[in-house]
Design an enzyme around this catalytic site. Structure first.
Site, PDB file in Angstrom:
ATOM      1  N   ARG A  38      -7.459   1.449   7.482  1.00  0.00           N
ATOM      2  CA  ARG A  38      -7.503   1.794   6.060  1.00  0.00           C
ATOM      3  C   ARG A  38      -8.378   0.851   5.236  1.00  0.00           C
ATOM      4  NH1 ARG A  38      -2.273   5.158   4.289  1.00  0.00           N
ATOM      5  NH2 ARG A  38      -3.569   5.304   2.464  1.00  0.00           N
TER       6      ARG A  38
ATOM      7  N   THR B 235       0.824  -1.212   0.000  1.00  0.00           N
ATOM      8  CA  THR B 235       0.000   0.000   0.000  1.00  0.00           C
ATOM      9  C   THR B 235       0.859   1.263   0.000  1.00  0.00           C
ATOM     10  OG1 THR B 235      -0.224  -0.333   2.388  1.00  0.00           O
ATOM     11  CG2 THR B 235      -2.050  -1.052   1.013  1.00  0.00           C
TER      12      THR B 235
ATOM     13  N   TYR C 257     -12.967  -2.052   1.639  1.00  0.00           N
ATOM     14  CA  TYR C 257     -14.257  -1.472   1.272  1.00  0.00           C
ATOM     15  C   TYR C 257     -15.435  -2.422   1.473  1.00  0.00           C
ATOM     16  CZ  TYR C 257     -18.005   0.969  -1.068  1.00  0.00           C
ATOM     17  OH  TYR C 257     -19.195   1.585  -1.323  1.00  0.00           O
TER      18      TYR C 257
ATOM     19  N   LYS D 250       1.448  -9.204   9.053  1.00  0.00           N
ATOM     20  CA  LYS D 250       1.835  -7.819   9.307  1.00  0.00           C
ATOM     21  C   LYS D 250       0.671  -7.209  10.076  1.00  0.00           C
ATOM     22  CE  LYS D 250       2.725  -3.354   7.083  1.00  0.00           C
ATOM     23  NZ  LYS D 250       2.777  -2.602   5.801  1.00  0.00           N
TER      24      LYS D 250
ATOM     25  N   TYR E 196      -1.965  -9.273   6.011  1.00  0.00           N
ATOM     26  CA  TYR E 196      -1.756  -7.869   6.375  1.00  0.00           C
ATOM     27  C   TYR E 196      -3.054  -7.308   6.927  1.00  0.00           C
ATOM     28  CZ  TYR E 196      -0.608  -2.862   5.664  1.00  0.00           C
ATOM     29  OH  TYR E 196      -0.394  -1.520   5.829  1.00  0.00           O
TER      30      TYR E 196
ATOM     31  N   ILE F 282       7.574  -4.084   9.019  1.00  0.00           N
ATOM     32  CA  ILE F 282       7.511  -3.639   7.630  1.00  0.00           C
ATOM     33  C   ILE F 282       7.370  -2.130   7.713  1.00  0.00           C
ATOM     34  CG2 ILE F 282       6.226  -3.690   5.466  1.00  0.00           C
ATOM     35  CD1 ILE F 282       5.574  -6.612   6.041  1.00  0.00           C
TER      36      ILE F 282
END
Length: 306
Positions: free
Chosen positions: A138, A44, A107, A161, A133, A203
């Protein structure tokens, strides 16, 4: 291979918004020279959401080619469509990619069962190691420890992550999963705490401009030399926070350009350049922090003597 300082690599672009391979080569060599443990390509932070599928694939292939097996490459392959995530993952089999980083579907906000089935289906369709992840701020969905436990039973799902911002999650996950399952921080500001709680590394966004410092911090922490690691972390703490004053990767990309790591700081809409106020704050902290790359290279324009 997947422990320590792993950089969430920015995607350099020219003034027209095309991928800049010269800058890509420069930043990859920078990370190799500064002992970064692995590179996440087109995660991202690498603006995966605004790249075309062709660009996405070609950028990862270019990263693998430039790296020449000198550093492990983790390909960003997440999507909010399971079918699309599988197709993207399969593109990187047998081309030198070491693993994939797959973000939770964004979303559409799937249930925990939907998340389980999504990652299960990806796992069943590839031999590549998969790193989950979780970044609910987000994506709009949160991969809970009980679901991570279910997914950890798949041989090629090797870690997560974790970027929920909740440090208590580290112990919750560790108490459920097997010892070899990796827990990697997705948050620079709490990376050291994550390792101290039993995590395996970070990360990192900050590593884009402070690779040597982040690599040393992680190395010391993994050796349980926490006092020395905290001295480095103290120097970097304000920088970690500043780099998120606007949406990632706006500040980090501007900073990387300002110190000469990439030729341009081009972003694709809807991302725009940082405000003048944010730019001043970043420059002040870069000078104050005395990051290694800045101290050693006189060409970086904000440090030239007038």
């Amino acid at each position: 291979m997947f422990k320590g300082n792993i950089v969430a690599l920015i995607t350099p672009m020219d003034k027209k918004g095309n991928i800049c391979l010269d800058s890509l080569k420069n930043i990859i060599n920078y990370h190799i020279n500064n002992k970064t443990n692995a590179i996440v390509s087109v995660g991202t932070t690498g603006e995966s959401s605004t790249l075309t599928k062709k660009e996405h694939i070609n950028l990862i292939l270019s990263t693998v080619k430039i790296s020449r097996n000198r550093i492990p490459i983790i390909a960003g392959t997440g999507a909010n469509s399971t079918k699309e995530a599988i197709l993207l993952t399969k593109k990187f089999e047998n081309i030198g990619v070491s693993a994939c980083l797959s973000v939770t579907p964004y979303y559409n906000k799937p249930s925990q069962e939907g998340l389980y089935q999504h990652f299960k289906k990806i796992s069943e369709n590839t031999s590549l190691p998969q790193i989950l992840y979780n970044v609910p701020s987000r994506t709009g969905c949160d991969l809970l420890p009980k679901t991570i436990f279910r997914l950890s039973k798949f041989k090629n799902i090797i870690g997560i992550k974790e970027a929920s911002g909740d440090l208590s999650r580290i112990n919750k996950i560790k108490n459920l999963i097997h010892k070899k399952f990796l827990i990697i921080s997705g948050d620079d500001s709490t990376a050291l705490d994550c390792i101290q709680l039993g995590g395996n590394g970070v990360i990192s966004v900050t590593s884009n401009i402070a690779a040597k410092e982040m690599s040393k911090l992680c190395s010391l922490a993994l050796q349980k030399k926490f006092k020395k690691a905290r001295k480095i972390n103290k120097k970097l703490t304000k920088l970690h926070n500043i780099l998120f004053l606007e949406s990632n990767p706006i500040p980090i990309k501007w900073a990387a350009n300002k110190i000469g790591l990439i030729k341009n700081n081009t972003l694709r809409l809807p991302m725009t350049q940082p405000s003048k106020k944010i730019k001043k704050i970043i420059i002040k902290e870069l000078k104050k922090g005395k990051i290694e790359i800045i101290k050693k290279n006189k060409k970086y324009n904000i440090f030239k003597k007038k």
